[in-house]
Scaffold this motif. Structure first.
Motif, PDB file in Angstrom:
ATOM      1  N   MET A 251       1.482  24.614 -16.766  1.00 46.33           N
ATOM      2  CA  MET A 251       2.746  25.366 -16.790  1.00 46.33           C
ATOM      3  C   MET A 251       3.772  24.655 -15.914  1.00 46.33           C
ATOM      4  O   MET A 251       3.439  24.211 -14.801  1.00 46.33           O
ATOM      5  CB  MET A 251       2.568  26.747 -16.157  1.00 46.33           C
ATOM      6  N   GLU A 252       5.011  24.627 -16.401  1.00 49.54           N
ATOM      7  CA  GLU A 252       6.089  24.215 -15.508  1.00 49.54           C
ATOM      8  C   GLU A 252       6.549  25.426 -14.710  1.00 49.54           C
ATOM      9  O   GLU A 252       6.680  26.533 -15.244  1.00 49.54           O
ATOM     10  CB  GLU A 252       7.290  23.622 -16.264  1.00 49.54           C
ATOM     11  N   VAL A 253       6.772  25.205 -13.424  1.00 55.29           N
ATOM     12  CA  VAL A 253       7.235  26.249 -12.510  1.00 55.29           C
ATOM     13  C   VAL A 253       8.767  26.207 -12.503  1.00 55.29           C
ATOM     14  O   VAL A 253       9.355  25.182 -12.167  1.00 55.29           O
ATOM     15  CB  VAL A 253       6.699  25.963 -11.086  1.00 55.29           C
TER      16      VAL A 253
ATOM     17  N   VAL B  49       5.954  21.144 -10.744  1.00 56.64           N
ATOM     18  CA  VAL B  49       6.987  21.721  -9.873  1.00 56.64           C
ATOM     19  C   VAL B  49       8.170  20.754  -9.780  1.00 56.64           C
ATOM     20  O   VAL B  49       7.980  19.546  -9.627  1.00 56.64           O
ATOM     21  CB  VAL B  49       6.405  22.016  -8.467  1.00 56.64           C
ATOM     22  N   ASN B  50       9.373  21.305  -9.868  1.00 52.30           N
ATOM     23  CA  ASN B  50      10.588  20.476  -9.820  1.00 52.30           C
ATOM     24  C   ASN B  50      10.980  20.124  -8.392  1.00 52.30           C
ATOM     25  O   ASN B  50      10.879  20.940  -7.484  1.00 52.30           O
ATOM     26  CB  ASN B  50      11.755  21.235 -10.465  1.00 52.30           C
ATOM     27  N   MET B  51      11.450  18.902  -8.235  1.00 52.77           N
ATOM     28  CA  MET B  51      11.984  18.458  -6.950  1.00 52.77           C
ATOM     29  C   MET B  51      13.399  17.956  -7.166  1.00 52.77           C
ATOM     30  O   MET B  51      13.685  17.326  -8.185  1.00 52.77           O
ATOM     31  CB  MET B  51      11.155  17.287  -6.442  1.00 52.77           C
TER      32      MET B  51
ATOM     33  N   LEU C 279       4.613  16.613  -9.945  1.00 48.81           N
ATOM     34  CA  LEU C 279       5.963  16.844  -9.437  1.00 48.81           C
ATOM     35  C   LEU C 279       6.940  16.244 -10.431  1.00 48.81           C
ATOM     36  O   LEU C 279       6.731  15.134 -10.922  1.00 48.81           O
ATOM     37  CB  LEU C 279       6.122  16.216  -8.054  1.00 48.81           C
ATOM     38  N   GLU C 280       7.996  16.995 -10.748  1.00 43.47           N
ATOM     39  CA  GLU C 280       9.007  16.505 -11.688  1.00 43.47           C
ATOM     40  C   GLU C 280      10.237  16.102 -10.890  1.00 43.47           C
ATOM     41  O   GLU C 280      10.849  16.920 -10.225  1.00 43.47           O
ATOM     42  CB  GLU C 280       9.360  17.590 -12.712  1.00 43.47           C
ATOM     43  N   VAL C 281      10.564  14.821 -10.971  1.00 42.76           N
ATOM     44  CA  VAL C 281      11.762  14.343 -10.286  1.00 42.76           C
ATOM     45  C   VAL C 281      12.791  13.952 -11.334  1.00 42.76           C
ATOM     46  O   VAL C 281      12.454  13.474 -12.410  1.00 42.76           O
ATOM     47  CB  VAL C 281      11.466  13.167  -9.315  1.00 42.76           C
TER      48      VAL C 281
ATOM     49  N   LEU D 293       9.073  11.829 -14.607  1.00 39.96           N
ATOM     50  CA  LEU D 293      10.521  11.612 -14.528  1.00 39.96           C
ATOM     51  C   LEU D 293      11.173  12.566 -15.535  1.00 39.96           C
ATOM     52  O   LEU D 293      10.948  12.461 -16.742  1.00 39.96           O
ATOM     53  CB  LEU D 293      10.831  10.149 -14.839  1.00 39.96           C
ATOM     54  N   ASP D 294      11.930  13.514 -14.998  1.00 38.60           N
ATOM     55  CA  ASP D 294      12.494  14.617 -15.780  1.00 38.60           C
ATOM     56  C   ASP D 294      13.779  14.197 -16.489  1.00 38.60           C
ATOM     57  O   ASP D 294      14.449  13.267 -16.048  1.00 38.60           O
ATOM     58  CB  ASP D 294      12.820  15.757 -14.810  1.00 38.60           C
ATOM     59  N   ASP D 295      14.141  14.898 -17.547  1.00 33.84           N
ATOM     60  CA  ASP D 295      15.419  14.704 -18.248  1.00 33.84           C
ATOM     61  C   ASP D 295      15.624  13.244 -18.623  1.00 33.84           C
ATOM     62  O   ASP D 295      16.739  12.717 -18.537  1.00 33.84           O
ATOM     63  CB  ASP D 295      16.599  15.165 -17.363  1.00 33.84           C
TER      64      ASP D 295
ATOM     65  N   LEU E  48       7.066  10.471 -18.694  1.00 26.60           N
ATOM     66  CA  LEU E  48       8.486  10.673 -18.979  1.00 26.60           C
ATOM     67  C   LEU E  48       8.652  11.996 -19.705  1.00 26.60           C
ATOM     68  O   LEU E  48       7.935  12.274 -20.670  1.00 26.60           O
ATOM     69  CB  LEU E  48       9.019   9.540 -19.880  1.00 26.60           C
ATOM     70  N   LYS E  49       9.584  12.806 -19.226  1.00 24.02           N
ATOM     71  CA  LYS E  49       9.917  14.036 -19.952  1.00 24.02           C
ATOM     72  C   LYS E  49      11.202  13.772 -20.727  1.00 24.02           C
ATOM     73  O   LYS E  49      12.253  13.523 -20.131  1.00 24.02           O
ATOM     74  CB  LYS E  49      10.120  15.212 -18.991  1.00 24.02           C
ATOM     75  N   ILE E  50      11.080  13.797 -22.042  1.00 20.57           N
ATOM     76  CA  ILE E  50      12.216  13.483 -22.910  1.00 20.57           C
ATOM     77  C   ILE E  50      13.181  14.662 -22.875  1.00 20.57           C
ATOM     78  O   ILE E  50      12.805  15.800 -23.179  1.00 20.57           O
ATOM     79  CB  ILE E  50      11.745  13.225 -24.358  1.00 20.57           C
TER      80      ILE E  50
END
Ligand code: C2E
Ligand code: CA
Ligand code: CA
Ligand code: CA
Length: 274
Positions: free
Chosen positions: A57-59, A112-114, A144-146, A174-176, A195-197
């Motif tokens: 799950m993404e928080v 978790v997003n940073m 961790l999503e940066v 790596l987000d977005d 990589l998160k597209i």
């Protein structure tokens, strides 16, 4: 005309004063919210596109505001970043998410997003590891999503921080991806795992089929570099099938489920147990 001009100027400054006062009030209210546990995690499924299984799950932060109801991150994350509250907020969410995830089926991850500016503080590695060990959650279950950004001033510190986290077994996404700056340099220097597209590419598939080339290109790039891929913003079955056929590993989006609070996760968790 002079008087009117002066009057207008006075009026304008009073406006700015009001705005500054409002900002200060909001900031202290937000601080109180972080400390009082009003910022809570909502969870959105991350699904393996080959098997259809829930893998984690993404928080996503939500403010359970006693008067205004549930507030989305757009209403407070930027304020937290500018007001020096982003690390307290991150710690509080990480702590809550670890406590929640410890009783989920073994192996389910939390992402978790940073904020980019948190990459400039190498002491964060110790903070994250302390929270994990206090909760008993394995570092292998944390990602961790940066966000990729041009404003990582000090790449050395960011590398050191992520290096320490990676040594402990924590993954970094790596987000977005595709929307920021210096993407390939960040991928290389920060040695990310996934990589998160960005959802803008994924959501364009339905209306502008040529955007499929961009999605394919990102997946091809990730493969060539040995990285995982997650497609965000999957809202329908057609998009899900197309993305899966392109070889993307993980999917996320309203098609699988919107972010939900802990109390509403039981149906998802029950399915993951099968
Ligand atoms: P993000 O990290 O890119 O998170 C994904 C966002 O896309 C979430 O918005 C999610 O609700 C939304 N989303 C997911 N699936 C779909 C879909 O199928 N269609 C559409 N239209 N949207 C979808 P949310 O929860 O409003 O969060 C917005 C952003 O706020 C996040 O974007 C992230 O950048 C930031 N954020 C959220 N929580 C945190 C946090 O704890 N810390 C930091 N630093 N940033 C956070
Ligand atoms: Ca994210
Ligand atoms: Ca994202
Ligand atoms: Ca985003």
């Amino acid at each position: 005309a002079k008087r009117a001009g002066a009057g207008r100027f006075l009026f304008f400054t009073r406006d700015m004063e009001d705005e500054l006062r409002e900002k200060a009030v909001f900031k202290s209210r937000l601080k109180q919210a972080v400390e009082g546990g009003e910022i809570v995690p909502f969870y959105q499924p991350l699904v393996d596109l080959r098997s259809g299984r829930l893998i984690g799950m993404e928080v996503l932060a939500r403010w359970r505001h006693p008067e205004r109801g549930i507030l989305a991150p757009a209403e407070f994350i930027a304020h937290a970043e500018h007001g020096g509250l982003i690390t307290p907020l991150f710690k509080s969410l990480l702590r809550q998410a670890c406590q929640d995830a410890i009783s989920w089926p073994e192996g389910l991850k939390i992402a978790v997003n940073m904020s980019p500016r948190q990459l400039q503080d190498a002491s964060l590695a110790g903070v994250v590891l302390d929270i994990l060990s206090a909760s008993g959650l394995s570092p292998l279950r944390l990602e961790l999503e940066v966000t990729e950004t041009g404003i990582v001033h000090d790449l050395g510190t960011a590398k050191r921080l992520l290096g320490l986290l990676r040594e402990a077994g924590i993954r970094v996404a790596l987000d977005d991806f595709g929307t920021g700056y210096a993407s390939l340099r960040m991928v290389k220097e920060l040695a990310v795992d996934r990589l998160k597209i960005d959802r803008s590419f994924v959501m364009a598939l339905a209306s502008a089929p040529e955007s499929g080339r961009y999605v394919s290109a990102i997946i091809g790039l990730a493969r060539a570099l040995g990285l995982g891929t997650t497609a965000e913003g999957i809202e329908d079955a057609t998009t899900m099938r197309r993305i899966a056929a392109m070889g993307c590993d993980l999917g996320q989006g309203y098609f699988f489920g919107r972010p939900r609070p802990l109390e509403e996760l039981a149906p998802w968790l029950a399915r993951a147990e099968l």
